[in-house]
Scaffold this active site. Structure first.
Site: not given
Ligand code: UD1
Length: 416
Positions: A22-23, A116, A121, A304, A396
């Protein structure tokens, strides 16, 4: 809203394939905006965040076609320069279009992402860096408005290591006049993957993967065909799942080199790990040993992976300290793990986890992406039934994690 129901106690066994990262995909898809023409990307994961960036790029005028894990983006008529709040609020990484829009169109308006679940952030370092490259930036009615007569290379010293900040600046600098040097740059594999993509587009970037990245500006970039690198966090999550359930799992289509810190910690925890060519085999120990971690920018232990690793420590022999140094509110999964019987005490940014013999299934609430993965892992080893609510967080960023775990023998199902 979907929920996931798990009956714990089944060891995981078999083979599982890792999806694209994803990243890595998010900044690479955004980078297409720097070119005029059709780029093709393969191994793109099927995720809500990928859907969000596709919506945003379409809103900016790109034409996008998706066929399984392959995405084609035609940016010839992409002239939009506004990323509205409705699209940005769904995904903070939408801010990755700021650098490309400013570089190609000389103007950009991007709604300022709010805080968030895991912390405030801010994006101040993105904005400060763009100003140093010659952008005029103002904040009006919740939007970042940026314009320039033409970006010019400069030396940027990041106060702290920021992944998307490094990526945004790297993309903007590709079309700036002259040389840009990014000091204290992020070294994540996703930054390297973006640099490789940009270089294939015709950019001139040196040093990606080190703390100093040098970008020699060019006048234009061309579309490319690229394969997205494997998702190291998905691989790490499945490695923890294998160790936690005392299973034996072969993880394929992954990049072991990107997982050094996680592999080392799982070895200390007692897992038997065999590295192959793009594969990792994890055999769980009979007794999980406790070991402290501190999250750090790459190549340190990834933030993460912190929540997932904490679940492993919940059922380890002994106590461990888990120190979260990247995001100030990233221990929110602790309160849900406590509902499952975990013995955890928080002091500031550190959790003291005292291992117990087993967790107990309970209804729990996912609060963010990685926290939801950790609750599913907890459910795999808890006695009885665990119901994880608010699964949209999981969707997500994980490509069919529930199906992959079911394929390995977990008793897990999704309900609408
Ligand atoms: C990226 C990852 C995310 C990961 C994080 C840290 C993507 C799309 N997301 O997020 O999965 O958890 O890196 O590895 O790649 N900060 C500032 N000002 C800024 C920018 C950042 O103060 O302008 C702070 C952040 O609040 C945070 C720290 O710097 O405390 C690191 O954040 P950063 O690396 O920027 O995270 P993201 O790029 O948003």
């Amino acid at each position: 809203m979907d929920k996931i129901i798990i009956n714990g106690g089944k060891p995981l066994n078999g083979e599982v394939r890792i999806s694209g990262a994803k990243n890595a995909a998010l900044p690479i898809l955004a980078a297409s905006f720097l070119t005029e023409g059709t780029s093709t990307y393969t191994n793109v994961p099927k995720l809500q965040d990928i859907h969000s960036i596709k919506l945003l790029l379409s809103h900016l005028g790109a034409r996008i076609e998706t066929d399984a894990d392959r995405i084609q983006i035609d940016t010839r008529n992409a002239r939009g320069h506004e990323a509205p709040y409705d699209l940005v609020r769904k995904m903070r990484a939408s801010v990755l279009v700021l650098g490309p829009m400013l570089a190609r169109l000389k103007k950009a308006k991007v709604s300022l992402p709010g805080g968030c679940a895991i912390g405030a952030r801010p994006i101040d370092l993105h904005l400060k860096g763009l100003e140093q490259l010659g952008a005029r930036i103002s904040l009006e009615h919740g939007d970042v408005e940026a314009e320039t007569d033409g970006l010019k290379g400069g030396e940027i010293n990041f106060d702290l290591v920021t992944v998307t900040g490094t990526e945004n600046l790297m993309m903007a600098a590709c079309l700036a006049e002259g040389t840009t040097v990014l000091n204290n740059a992020a070294r994540e594999p996703e930054v390297v993957a973006l640099a490789e993509t940009l270089n294939r587009m015709g950019a001139n970037i040196l040093g990606a993967g080190t703390a100093v990245i040098t970008i020699e500006g060019v006048s234009s970039l061309n579309p490319v065909t690229m394969e997205i690198i494997p998702d190291r966090i998905e691989a790490g999550t499945l490695m923890v799942a294998a160790a936690l359930t005392h299973g034996d799992v072969l993880i394929t289509h992954c990049e072991p080199e990107h997982l050094g810190a996680v592999i080392d910690k799982l070895k200390v925890a007692g897992a038997d790990i065999t590295i192959g060519d793009h594969t990792i085999r994890v055999k769980g120990p009979d007794t999980i040993q406790s070991a402290d971690i501190q999250t750090m920018p790459y190549p340190g232990f990834p933030t993460d992976m912190q929540a997932q690793y904490m679940v492993l420590m919940c059922v380890a022999d002994g106590s461990s300290l888990i120190n979260e140094t990247i995001f100030e509110k990233r221990l929110i999964h602790v309160s849900e793990l406590l509902r499952m019987g975990a013995d955890i005490t928080i002091s500031g940014q550190t959790a003291l986890v005292r291992g117990i013999s087993s967790l107990s299934g309970a209804p729990v609430m996912a609060s963010d992406l990685r926290a939801s993965a950790s609750l599913i892992l907890a459910g795999l080893v808890a006695t009885g039934e665990t119901v994880v609510n608010r699964v949209y967080h999981l969707d997500r960023g994980y490509d069919a994690l529930d199906k992959k775990l079911a394929g390995l023998g977990a008793d897990i199902r999704r309900e609408k």
